[in-house]
Design an enzyme around this catalytic site. Structure first.
Site, PDB file in Angstrom:
ATOM      1  N   CYS A   1       0.617  -1.203   0.124  1.00  0.00           N
ATOM      2  CA  CYS A   1      -0.015  -0.002  -0.054  1.00  0.00           C
ATOM      3  C   CYS A   1       0.842   1.246  -0.079  1.00  0.00           C
ATOM      4  O   CYS A   1       1.413   1.738  -0.959  1.00  0.00           O
ATOM      5  CB  CYS A   1      -0.878  -0.180   1.269  1.00  0.00           C
TER       6      CYS A   1
ATOM      7  N   HIS B   1      -3.037  -5.479   2.635  1.00  0.00           N
ATOM      8  CA  HIS B   1      -2.789  -5.778   4.036  1.00  0.00           C
ATOM      9  C   HIS B   1      -3.115  -7.176   4.571  1.00  0.00           C
ATOM     10  O   HIS B   1      -3.656  -7.740   3.879  1.00  0.00           O
ATOM     11  CB  HIS B   1      -3.201  -4.916   4.850  1.00  0.00           C
TER      12      HIS B   1
END
Ligand code: GLN
Length: 225
Positions: free
Chosen positions: A80, A177
């Protein structure tokens, strides 16, 4: 940077080597710290826009070094916020420009609405990766980057083109994640093999009992967004 369990990716790789009685050394690298010259795998986590801003100057100053490491085949997994900063730039939803290092041929622009929730990506080599995404940034790939894989409509890089993540040589970026490696054991071993191959060492890894992470992946995929 570390949010939504990203440090767990370090734990997963370390455990998968320890279970095989293979040596493993982990060196945390923070602002101003040197990257070990003999690093095999670099792992980067996610972060809020503010955190990306805080490390921005330090990260950008490492551009030449990170590009040289990537050219040399060092394995990198960037989650990310780190993924965005391995690209050319991240312009936040407030219009603040955070310079990237151009290791990955991608650009990211923030929007007000965030892409949030459980997600997965089907990759050509490592099967389905399972995780969780939460980002305002919409990432577009240039000709120098290939998608990590395909994902569901409205999710992934930009919610539009059905792609998730980006790959170039041994550099991999993803919005997943979780940590993503905890529920994606084939992918974790793929990273380890890439590192051994780069060293010119045998990359055959003893199989592990992955029934639990595989079951966790099935449960996670069945969960609502
Ligand atoms: N701050 C970035 C964004 O909002 C990255 C977020 C993250 O790392 N989860 O897109």
């Amino acid at each position: 940077m570390n949010i939504y369990g990203d440090t767990g990716n370090v734990l997963v790789l370390r455990k998968r080597l320890q279970w095989r009685d293979r040596p493993v050394y982990v060196t945390p690298v923070s602002i101003g710290d040197p990257i070990p010259a003999d690093a095999d795998i670099l792992l980067g986590g996610g972060g809020q826009d503010a955190a990306q801003g805080e490390i921005g100057a330090d990260f950008a100053s490492r551009g030449p070094e990170l590009r040289a490491l990537a050219d040399d085949g060092v394995v990198m997994l960037a989650i990310c916020g780190s993924y965005q900063m391995l690209g050319h730039e991240f312009v936040t939803s407030e219009g603040r420009r955070i310079a990237g290092v151009g290791v990955l041929d991608v650009v990211t622009h923030g929007q007000r609405e965030r892409l949030i929730g459980n997600n997965w990506v089907d990759t050509p080599d490592a099967g389905r990766l399972v995780g969780y995404e939460n980002h305002s940034g919409l990432t577009t790939l240039g000709p120098g980057a290939a998608p990590l894989g395909r994902t569901q409509p409205g999710r992934g890089n930009n919610g539009q083109d059905g792609t998730e993540g980006a790959v170039r040589d041994n550099v991999i970026g993803t919005y997943l994640h979780g940590p993503v490696l905890a529920k994606s054991p084939r992918f974790a071993d793929d990273l380890l093999r890439r590192a051994y191959e780069r060293r010119g060492e045998p990359a055959d890894l003893e199989p592990l009992d992955d029934s639990l992470p595989e079951q966790a992946a099935r449960v996670a995929v069945a969960r609502p967004r």
